[in-house]
Design a protein around this motif. Sequence first.
Motif, PDB file in Angstrom:
ATOM      1  N   GLY A   1       5.140   8.092   0.862  1.00 41.54           N
ATOM      2  CA  GLY A   1       6.270   8.670   0.138  1.00 41.54           C
ATOM      3  C   GLY A   1       5.745   9.680  -0.859  1.00 41.54           C
ATOM      4  N   ASN A   2       5.825  10.956  -0.518  1.00 39.50           N
ATOM      5  CA  ASN A   2       5.244  11.978  -1.385  1.00 39.50           C
ATOM      6  C   ASN A   2       5.813  11.933  -2.796  1.00 39.50           C
ATOM      7  OD1 ASN A   2       3.682  12.919   0.739  1.00 39.50           O
ATOM      8  ND2 ASN A   2       5.192  14.440   1.376  1.00 39.50           N
ATOM      9  N   TYR A   3       7.104  11.637  -2.905  1.00 33.47           N
ATOM     10  CA  TYR A   3       7.742  11.659  -4.228  1.00 33.47           C
ATOM     11  C   TYR A   3       7.376  10.459  -5.090  1.00 33.47           C
ATOM     12  CZ  TYR A   3      10.518  15.314  -2.016  1.00 33.47           C
ATOM     13  OH  TYR A   3      10.910  16.448  -1.371  1.00 33.47           O
ATOM     14  N   ASN A   4       6.748   9.456  -4.505  1.00 33.05           N
ATOM     15  CA  ASN A   4       6.301   8.317  -5.302  1.00 33.05           C
ATOM     16  C   ASN A   4       5.195   8.695  -6.277  1.00 33.05           C
ATOM     17  OD1 ASN A   4       8.112   6.436  -4.309  1.00 33.05           O
ATOM     18  ND2 ASN A   4       6.754   5.748  -2.675  1.00 33.05           N
ATOM     19  N   ILE A   5       4.695   9.917  -6.187  1.00 33.32           N
ATOM     20  CA  ILE A   5       3.688  10.388  -7.130  1.00 33.32           C
ATOM     21  C   ILE A   5       4.218  10.350  -8.565  1.00 33.32           C
ATOM     22  CG2 ILE A   5       4.330  12.837  -6.998  1.00 33.32           C
ATOM     23  CD1 ILE A   5       0.732  11.514  -7.094  1.00 33.32           C
ATOM     24  N   VAL A   6       5.547  10.438  -8.743  1.00 30.64           N
ATOM     25  CA  VAL A   6       6.123  10.367 -10.095  1.00 30.64           C
ATOM     26  C   VAL A   6       6.682   8.976 -10.397  1.00 30.64           C
ATOM     27  CG1 VAL A   6       6.632  12.830 -10.276  1.00 30.64           C
ATOM     28  CG2 VAL A   6       8.330  11.280  -9.249  1.00 30.64           C
ATOM     29  N   ARG A   7       6.382   7.986  -9.532  1.00 26.69           N
ATOM     30  CA  ARG A   7       6.884   6.616  -9.732  1.00 26.69           C
ATOM     31  C   ARG A   7       5.761   5.590  -9.756  1.00 26.69           C
ATOM     32  NH1 ARG A   7      10.663   8.017  -4.674  1.00 26.69           N
ATOM     33  NH2 ARG A   7      12.145   9.401  -5.712  1.00 26.69           N
ATOM     34  N   LEU A   8       4.538   6.054  -9.922  1.00 25.10           N
ATOM     35  CA  LEU A   8       3.400   5.144  -9.844  1.00 25.10           C
ATOM     36  C   LEU A   8       3.505   4.018 -10.867  1.00 25.10           C
ATOM     37  CD1 LEU A   8       0.500   7.741  -9.365  1.00 25.10           C
ATOM     38  CD2 LEU A   8       1.547   6.283  -7.620  1.00 25.10           C
ATOM     39  N   GLY A   9       3.861   4.369 -12.091  1.00 21.99           N
ATOM     40  CA  GLY A   9       3.961   3.353 -13.136  1.00 21.99           C
ATOM     41  C   GLY A   9       5.023   2.312 -12.842  1.00 21.99           C
ATOM     42  N   TYR A  10       6.164   2.768 -12.367  1.00 21.62           N
ATOM     43  CA  TYR A  10       7.260   1.850 -12.038  1.00 21.62           C
ATOM     44  C   TYR A  10       6.883   0.944 -10.876  1.00 21.62           C
ATOM     45  CZ  TYR A  10      12.041   0.409 -10.745  1.00 21.62           C
ATOM     46  OH  TYR A  10      13.175  -0.304 -10.438  1.00 21.62           O
ATOM     47  N   LEU A  11       6.293   1.522  -9.821  1.00 21.10           N
ATOM     48  CA  LEU A  11       5.898   0.716  -8.672  1.00 21.10           C
ATOM     49  C   LEU A  11       4.820  -0.294  -9.052  1.00 21.10           C
ATOM     50  CD1 LEU A  11       5.894   3.450  -5.891  1.00 21.10           C
ATOM     51  CD2 LEU A  11       7.299   1.369  -5.912  1.00 21.10           C
ATOM     52  N   HIS A  12       3.906   0.109  -9.913  1.00 21.04           N
ATOM     53  CA  HIS A  12       2.861  -0.828 -10.350  1.00 21.04           C
ATOM     54  C   HIS A  12       3.449  -1.923 -11.221  1.00 21.04           C
ATOM     55  CE1 HIS A  12      -1.231  -1.825 -12.185  1.00 21.04           C
ATOM     56  NE2 HIS A  12      -1.313  -2.086 -10.891  1.00 21.04           N
ATOM     57  N   GLN A  13       4.501  -1.596 -11.948  1.00 20.35           N
ATOM     58  CA  GLN A  13       5.209  -2.625 -12.720  1.00 20.35           C
ATOM     59  C   GLN A  13       5.884  -3.627 -11.783  1.00 20.35           C
ATOM     60  OE1 GLN A  13       7.870  -1.786 -16.346  1.00 20.35           O
ATOM     61  NE2 GLN A  13       9.342  -1.862 -14.669  1.00 20.35           N
ATOM     62  N   LEU A  14       6.491  -3.129 -10.693  1.00 20.89           N
ATOM     63  CA  LEU A  14       7.147  -4.021  -9.740  1.00 20.89           C
ATOM     64  C   LEU A  14       6.139  -4.876  -8.979  1.00 20.89           C
ATOM     65  CD1 LEU A  14       9.878  -1.700  -8.135  1.00 20.89           C
ATOM     66  CD2 LEU A  14      10.167  -3.432  -9.914  1.00 20.89           C
ATOM     67  N   PHE A  15       5.019  -4.252  -8.615  1.00 23.30           N
ATOM     68  CA  PHE A  15       4.013  -4.940  -7.804  1.00 23.30           C
ATOM     69  C   PHE A  15       2.643  -4.726  -8.448  1.00 23.30           C
ATOM     70  CE2 PHE A  15       7.217  -3.154  -4.796  1.00 23.30           C
ATOM     71  CZ  PHE A  15       7.860  -4.353  -4.495  1.00 23.30           C
ATOM     72  N   PRO A  16       2.252  -5.586  -9.388  1.00 19.02           N
ATOM     73  CA  PRO A  16       0.981  -5.395 -10.103  1.00 19.02           C
ATOM     74  C   PRO A  16      -0.253  -5.409  -9.212  1.00 19.02           C
ATOM     75  CG  PRO A  16       2.397  -6.942 -11.277  1.00 19.02           C
ATOM     76  CD  PRO A  16       3.038  -6.702  -9.946  1.00 19.02           C
TER      77      PRO A  16
ATOM     78  N   LEU B   1     -10.132   1.708   2.886  1.00 20.68           N
ATOM     79  CA  LEU B   1      -9.859   0.341   3.347  1.00 20.68           C
ATOM     80  C   LEU B   1     -10.372  -0.676   2.341  1.00 20.68           C
ATOM     81  CD1 LEU B   1     -10.819   0.840   7.092  1.00 20.68           C
ATOM     82  CD2 LEU B   1      -8.517   0.347   6.233  1.00 20.68           C
ATOM     83  N   ASP B   2     -11.528  -0.422   1.768  1.00 18.93           N
ATOM     84  CA  ASP B   2     -12.070  -1.326   0.749  1.00 18.93           C
ATOM     85  C   ASP B   2     -11.157  -1.367  -0.469  1.00 18.93           C
ATOM     86  OD1 ASP B   2     -14.377  -2.981  -0.300  1.00 18.93           O
ATOM     87  OD2 ASP B   2     -14.371  -1.361  -1.781  1.00 18.93           O
ATOM     88  N   HIS B   3     -10.679  -0.196  -0.885  1.00 17.21           N
ATOM     89  CA  HIS B   3      -9.762  -0.141  -2.027  1.00 17.21           C
ATOM     90  C   HIS B   3      -8.475  -0.908  -1.746  1.00 17.21           C
ATOM     91  CE1 HIS B   3      -7.601   1.496  -5.479  1.00 17.21           C
ATOM     92  NE2 HIS B   3      -6.621   1.851  -4.662  1.00 17.21           N
ATOM     93  N   CYS B   4      -7.993  -0.828  -0.506  1.00 20.52           N
ATOM     94  CA  CYS B   4      -6.744  -1.484  -0.121  1.00 20.52           C
ATOM     95  C   CYS B   4      -6.943  -2.943   0.266  1.00 20.52           C
ATOM     96  CB  CYS B   4      -6.090  -0.742   1.041  1.00 20.52           C
ATOM     97  SG  CYS B   4      -5.547   0.927   0.636  1.00 20.52           S
TER      98      CYS B   4
ATOM     99  N   VAL C   1      -5.213   3.035  -8.350  1.00 17.36           N
ATOM    100  CA  VAL C   1      -5.044   4.301  -7.636  1.00 17.36           C
ATOM    101  C   VAL C   1      -6.401   4.831  -7.200  1.00 17.36           C
ATOM    102  CG1 VAL C   1      -4.281   6.692  -7.826  1.00 17.36           C
ATOM    103  CG2 VAL C   1      -2.928   4.870  -8.883  1.00 17.36           C
ATOM    104  N   LEU C   2      -6.512   5.167  -5.944  1.00 20.58           N
ATOM    105  CA  LEU C   2      -7.700   5.831  -5.419  1.00 20.58           C
ATOM    106  C   LEU C   2      -7.323   7.270  -5.076  1.00 20.58           C
ATOM    107  CD1 LEU C   2     -10.657   5.689  -4.407  1.00 20.58           C
ATOM    108  CD2 LEU C   2      -9.723   5.102  -2.145  1.00 20.58           C
TER     109      LEU C   2
ATOM    110  N   ILE D   1       0.855  -1.193   0.000  1.00 18.93           N
ATOM    111  CA  ILE D   1       0.000   0.000   0.000  1.00 18.93           C
ATOM    112  C   ILE D   1       0.890   1.242   0.000  1.00 18.93           C
ATOM    113  CG2 ILE D   1      -1.790   1.274   1.233  1.00 18.93           C
ATOM    114  CD1 ILE D   1      -2.472  -1.480   2.593  1.00 18.93           C
ATOM    115  N   TYR D   2       0.652   2.130  -0.949  1.00 19.48           N
ATOM    116  CA  TYR D   2       1.451   3.342  -1.079  1.00 19.48           C
ATOM    117  C   TYR D   2       0.564   4.578  -0.939  1.00 19.48           C
ATOM    118  CZ  TYR D   2       5.312   0.467  -2.744  1.00 19.48           C
ATOM    119  OH  TYR D   2       6.321  -0.467  -2.837  1.00 19.48           O
ATOM    120  N   LEU D   3       0.945   5.465  -0.032  1.00 19.80           N
ATOM    121  CA  LEU D   3       0.317   6.772   0.109  1.00 19.80           C
ATOM    122  C   LEU D   3       1.262   7.806  -0.492  1.00 19.80           C
ATOM    123  CD1 LEU D   3      -0.697   6.526   3.891  1.00 19.80           C
ATOM    124  CD2 LEU D   3      -2.123   5.981   1.913  1.00 19.80           C
ATOM    125  N   CYS D   4       0.789   8.592  -1.414  1.00 24.91           N
ATOM    126  CA  CYS D   4       1.684   9.574  -2.036  1.00 24.91           C
ATOM    127  C   CYS D   4       0.876  10.757  -2.528  1.00 24.91           C
ATOM    128  CB  CYS D   4       2.494   8.941  -3.171  1.00 24.91           C
ATOM    129  SG  CYS D   4       1.518   8.103  -4.417  1.00 24.91           S
ATOM    130  N   GLY D   5       1.580  11.830  -2.754  1.00 20.01           N
ATOM    131  CA  GLY D   5       0.941  13.044  -3.225  1.00 20.01           C
ATOM    132  C   GLY D   5       1.687  14.251  -2.704  1.00 20.01           C
TER     133      GLY D   5
END
Length: 373
Positions: free
Chosen positions: A184-199, A321-324, A301-302, A57-61
């Motif tokens: 991780g606020n900066y993960n906002i620009v890594r969403l695609g990469y993180l989703h590739q690592l963990f579908p 919580l439902d989304h996660c 992404v929610l 679970i990633y919180l970012c923004g």
Amino acid sequence: MMVSGNGIQGSSFRVPVWLDLLGAWIDRQPELWRWLGDREAAHLRGRLADIEIDQPIYLCGLARSGTTILLELLASHPATASHRYRDFPALFTPWLWNRFLDRARSTPGPVRERSHNDGILVNADSPEAFEEVLWSAFLPHAHDPHTSAVLGRGHRDPDFEAFYVDHLRKVLLLRGGTRYLAKGNYNIVRLGYLHQLFPDARFVVPVREPVWHIASLMQQHRRFCIIQAQDSRARRYMRRAGHFEFGLDRHPINTGAPEIVDVIELWKAGRDLDGWALYWALVHEHLTTALAADAQLGAAVLVVRYEDFCAAPAATLARILDHCDLAPEGLPEAAAVRVQAPDYYRPGFSAAEEAEIRRITGPVARRLGYPDR
């Protein structure tokens, strides 16, 4: 010997000398600490092999949008495991560092209001955003505002990925959880990469109405500039922890848009309001464009509006919580007690300044459901 967590004290952000010196030693030798992290993983290999990274679970923004209170609520769920204040600065070797703290009879210490002066109480056992230390060690240009920080699908970094996966397993082992949770606020620009690592990853991105959001960002920036000017150790602590959102080392994350240079120039010229407004627009332009272009990522992404969370915390957290895919565990009720709109400041913008913010942010704000006013 007894130590209290990582030693950070009070809302004035006092960093003890021992923590500053240890942080300096680690910061000067990233290759050594990456090697030590690998050795720790090798030592734990038999135990890590059985740990599955399931739906992280990633919180970012953008900062000041509600990520911290969301982190605290989700970190109280029995299934989740996250970094804590006590993990820094020896983040590369979390298992060994925490064993040392336990043997040193470390105590969490009393809860105190964090340095943001926003009513959130923390101690050494509170969850915190420290992932950026790892990203910075492997991506030396991650915080160069003149270089795009966007990592999308197709990006590969085998060395980082191996280290990162092992690290997540260490956190799960250390905390006894089954779901890794990171702010991780900066993960906002890594969403695609993180989703590739963990579908199967789940992402929660809070957003906030731009006038109030920019007022909060400007207030915190002024506050941290004062704190860091008074205490150079506080400045070094934030730099080593990968927090560049506020203070004397402030710089924007590069979303790949050429206009990011304008943000830098506006801030240099003392035009903070215009710079923050443009930065708000660029970050959320990147987000909405990325989600619109990638249906699989969009489903993972929610986007949560801060105002909805404050107005209906229980219902909003139930939706998160439902989304996660997390059981409620009483957290919606806890949110109803803890979450409310801020009452410790109000925007002090003139009518002309508000109009300028809305002019710059309006097109993107409308995509996020914020009406014209």
